[in-house]
Scaffold this active site. Structure first.
Site, PDB file in Angstrom:
ATOM      1  N   GLU A  73       0.584  -0.848   0.206  1.00  0.00           N
ATOM      2  CA  GLU A  73       0.059   0.291   0.438  1.00  0.00           C
ATOM      3  C   GLU A  73       0.932   1.503  -0.005  1.00  0.00           C
ATOM      4  OE1 GLU A  73      -0.451  -2.577   1.609  1.00  0.00           O
ATOM      5  OE2 GLU A  73      -2.602  -2.929   1.064  1.00  0.00           O
ATOM      6  N   HIS A 142      -9.646  -5.628   9.819  1.00  0.00           N
ATOM      7  CA  HIS A 142     -10.036  -5.272   7.951  1.00  0.00           C
ATOM      8  C   HIS A 142     -11.891  -4.881   8.654  1.00  0.00           C
ATOM      9  CE1 HIS A 142      -7.187  -8.825   7.294  1.00  0.00           C
ATOM     10  NE2 HIS A 142      -7.106  -8.184   5.850  1.00  0.00           N
TER      11      HIS A 142
END
Lengths: 341, 431
Positions: A73, A142
């Site tokens: 990321e 998440h």
């Protein structure tokens, strides 16, 4: 009047689309009309994205414009910031908003700061999309709602569309914006359907929407909580409690005028948001009201319903209990209106 | 201070009343409750009685239309100097003699003129009031310190200021003739009064009535000063539709306030327990001790089948099984007792009112109201008494109480400790 319908002066034909389809349509329009637009993210190409938002766009626009990035990321975000500085208009997708933590340096120290540190010579016309929120059984790493993290950073704009029409309109407005715009999309909303105008239109950033008018209580909600607030409002109407529901839509810059006008009208404020209650979006809304002239119109303490002070649990019942649900809103609203708090 | 005579509201949709005739002339002596004037509305004529004894002055002329709540005359006490009409509200003022300057209102509510003179008077310190209430009081020139607060811990809400304003417009409410018909406001009077004893106020539970306290009252002894508040639609109290807990609380609060007690010992059973907690929270100065017997409002669970069954039961046969669930030893519920209870419930209006109350307070068999926060806020002496065999509300709800609350759990006692073990409860109350 259908308050969930698009609010802007939109002329396109209305169709039923899911939230995910509405985003894909916006991406399609953007890719089609401006060749500077590129999509970046992990598994957004042939796989179609973790939540199947990009779908088959790679087949239409090719791998040079719909780019699968390596599983880093920080790397992907860094490339997208650089691409934006060099004249492209990247739309970067995170698989889960939680992974923003990995890319914080690029978002907070680069994307948000560059325009200011270079005296306005360069801007970063970057859009980042963050699938956020709990409810999918994806557990603590998440399922977070981290919009307040990025909302704390001057130089960024942060939006939370709650409807398919706004998901499309805010994405196109974000692309038009010369500065970085962070879009938090609730994962449970991707399959929600709603009326979406065809063609190009934008939903203004920084403007809240009154989804339901009422006189007894203002609920300021964000993202999926707007729908829970509306469900609660229907139930409360049976008891003669008339609730106004304000969909904040943009966390930064916050629409002060709409919120204050509503509180002046109702005299009571309930903030409902999924992010952790402490130091969350509702804390800012509450403080904004308390600091304003609308304070003098309050007939009850301000009440916040936010996420529990814990990581989102994996157990489905505990996961539900960790974020505000309709019965929580009903209870808080009744107590507020009956002056029990 | 002369007594104001106001135009009463005798009809729901009336805004003005016409004075048909005066039964006393300007300056004439009148007796309290004597006929004073007649009013005419579209529908009827009605006689209005004098709210006080004294001399009639500043009368509005016969035939004139006067807005509801506005003065039509003033009654001066014997020897009281007749001045300009206070507040200048009489439409056709006819001052008599060289009156000294008005000495102003002794009332806690400032005159409306004062509001214009000092629109931004500083908020009263030490008064619990919402910002909206303060703002409205400032606009209306009402002294917020004198407004009776109905919010938590006596907090003044906007609605309280609105009520104070309406009250000011109506003037001497307790004596106003249109209230003379109101008879069901007063609680059942205190009995066996001993001035030295701490006054005890009893609030019964759902589907009970004031008479249900008899076993406990006998044990409290003759010296005790006991008042009983009866809920609407229960016992001898007329049925009234209850929108919810707050509504019911307002009803009980009105009756409690009418007792004008200080340092009361408030005792509530079940639903009455929840009401007692909320009442103590709103009237901290008037409540010195709290005894809560199997109180509601501390958790969600309650046996909804029993509530619905009792509310609906129209005969002894259908009432008996539910009554037996209330106690640990169902020998207490004799057939004679059941028949007496069924007789007390023979009025269909009472049953209907209680069914409506079940719907409003316990929808789907759940306690919809929650007084835990109020209980935590209280700082008066508080005791919770519960039967370990309570089948209606789980005694474990008592564990929601903060540490300073005394807890007494009785073995082999059900939901009616004050009936099942009155001796022990009375002894606890007197410690």
């Amino acid at each position: 009047m259908n308050m969930m319908a698009p609010t802007a002066e939109v002329e396109g034909e209305l169709r039923e689309l899911s939230y995910a389809e509405a985003i894909r349509e916006a991406l399609d329009i953007a890719l089609g009309e401006d060749e500077r637009v590129i999509l970046m993210g992990e598994d957004i190409g042939v796989y179609g994205g973790a939540f199947q938002v990009t779908g088959d766009l790679v087949h239409k626009y090719g791998e040079e414009r719909v780019i699968d990035t390596p599983i880093s990321e920080l790397g992907g975000a860094g490339v997208s910031v650089g691409a934006a500085m060099c004249g492209l208009k990247p739309i970067f997708e995170f698989q889960f908003s939680d992974f923003a933590a990995l890319a914080m340096e690029q978002i907070v120290n680069q994307a948000a700061k560059v325009r200011f540190m270079l005296g306005g010579a360069v801007s970063v016309p970057l859009v980042m999309r963050f699938p956020a929120g709990s409810g999918t059984g994806a557990a603590a790493q998440h399922s977070q709602s981290l919009e307040a993290w990025l909302g704390h950073v001057p130089g960024l704009k942060v939006v939370q569309p709650s409807t398919p029409a706004d998901a499309k309109g805010l994405l196109l407005a974000a692309l038009d914006d010369p500065d970085p715009v962070m879009i938090f999309e609730h994962k449970l909303l991707y399959k929600m359907k709603g009326e979406v105008p065809a063609g190009r239109y934008t939903t203004p950033i920084g403007v809240a929407a009154v989804r339901r008018e009422g006189t007894d209580l203002t609920i300021v909600a964000t993202s999926i909580m707007v729908h829970k607030a509306l469900a609660a409002a229907e139930e409360l109407a049976k008891d003669g409690i008339d609730v106004e529901v304000v969909d904040l839509r943009t966390v930064r810059p916050m629409d002060r005028d709409t919120v204050l006008a509503s509180v002046r009208k109702t005299g009571r404020l309930l903030c409902v948001y999924e992010g952790v209650k402490t130091l969350g979006v509702g804390a800012e809304v509450s403080a904004m009201v308390a600091e304003s002239d609308a304070f003098d119109y309050l007939d009850a303490p301000i009440v916040r319903l936010g996420g529990a002070e814990c990581p989102i649990p994996y157990n489905p019942e505990l996961e539900k209990a960790a974020v505000p649900q309709v019965p929580d809103i009903l209870r808080a609203a009744r107590q507020l209106v009956k002056a029990e708090v | 201070m002369p007594t104001e005579v106001i135009m009463p509201k005798v009809d729901m949709d009336m805004s003005h009343g016409k004075i048909a005739v005066w039964h006393a002339a300007e300056g004439e002596k009148v007796e309290k409750s004597a006929p004073l004037f007649d009013i005419e509305t579209d529908k009827a004529a009605m006689e209005v009685e004098s709210p006080a004894a004294g001399y009639l002055h500043h009368t509005a002329p016969a035939g004139s239309d006067v807005a509801i709540g506005h003065a039509v005359a003033w009654i001066y006490a014997e020897g009281e100097a007749v001045e300009d009409p206070p507040g200048g509200k009489t439409p056709e003022a006819s001052p008599a003699g060289d009156a000294p300057a008005p000495n102003g209102h002794a009332s806690a509510l400032a005159a409306p003129d004062a509001a214009q003179a000092e629109p931004s008077a500083p908020p009263a310190n030490g008064v619990r009031a919402t910002p909206a209430a303060r703002r409205l009081a400032g606009l209306k020139g009402i002294d917020i310190a004198a407004v009776d607060g109905t919010g938590p811990r006596g907090r003044v809400q906007k609605r309280d200021v609105e009520a104070a304003e309406a009250h000011r417009a109506k003037a001497p409410e307790p004596e106003a003739p249109h209230h003379s018909a109101s008879t069901r406001r007063a609680p059942l009077p205190a009995r066996n009064v001993d001035a030295a004893a701490q006054p005890i106020v009893l609030v019964h539970g759902f589907a009970a009535d004031a008479a249900g306290w008899a076993p406990l009252e006998r044990r409290l002894g003759k010296g005790a000063s006991v008042s009983r508040i009866e809920l609407p639609g229960h016992g001898r109290t007329a049925a009234a539709k209850i929108a919810g807990f707050a509504d019911l609380l307002a009803y009980v609060r009105e009756r409690f306030d009418a007792l004008e007690l200080a340092d009361a010992h408030l005792v509530g059973h079940s639903l009455g327990g929840a009401l007692a907690i909320a009442l103590a929270d709103q009237r901290p100065d008037a409540v010195a001790a709290l005894t809560l017997i199997a109180p509601a409002g501390l958790g969600a669970e309650i046996d909804g089948a029993v509530l619905a069954g009792i509310a609906r039961a129209s005969r002894a046969e259908s009432l008996a099984p539910w009554l037996k669930r209330l106690v640990a030893n169902d020998d207490l519920i004799s057939w004679n007792y059941v028949q007496a209870a069924a007789l007390a419930r023979s009025d269909p209006a009472l049953r209907e009112a209680q069914q409506q109350m079940v719907d409003a307070l316990f929808p789907d068999g759940v306690q919809s109201f929650d007084v835990r926060d109020a209980l935590r806020r209280l700082d008066c002496k508080t005791r919770i008494i519960w039967g370990r065999r309570d089948a209606i509300i789980p005694w474990r709800h008592a564990l929601e109480a903060p540490g300073r609350v005394s807890l007494n759990l009785f073995e082999d006692v059900g939901h009616l400790p004050h009936v099942e073990a009155p001796e022990a409860i009375a002894a606890l109350m007197m410690t």
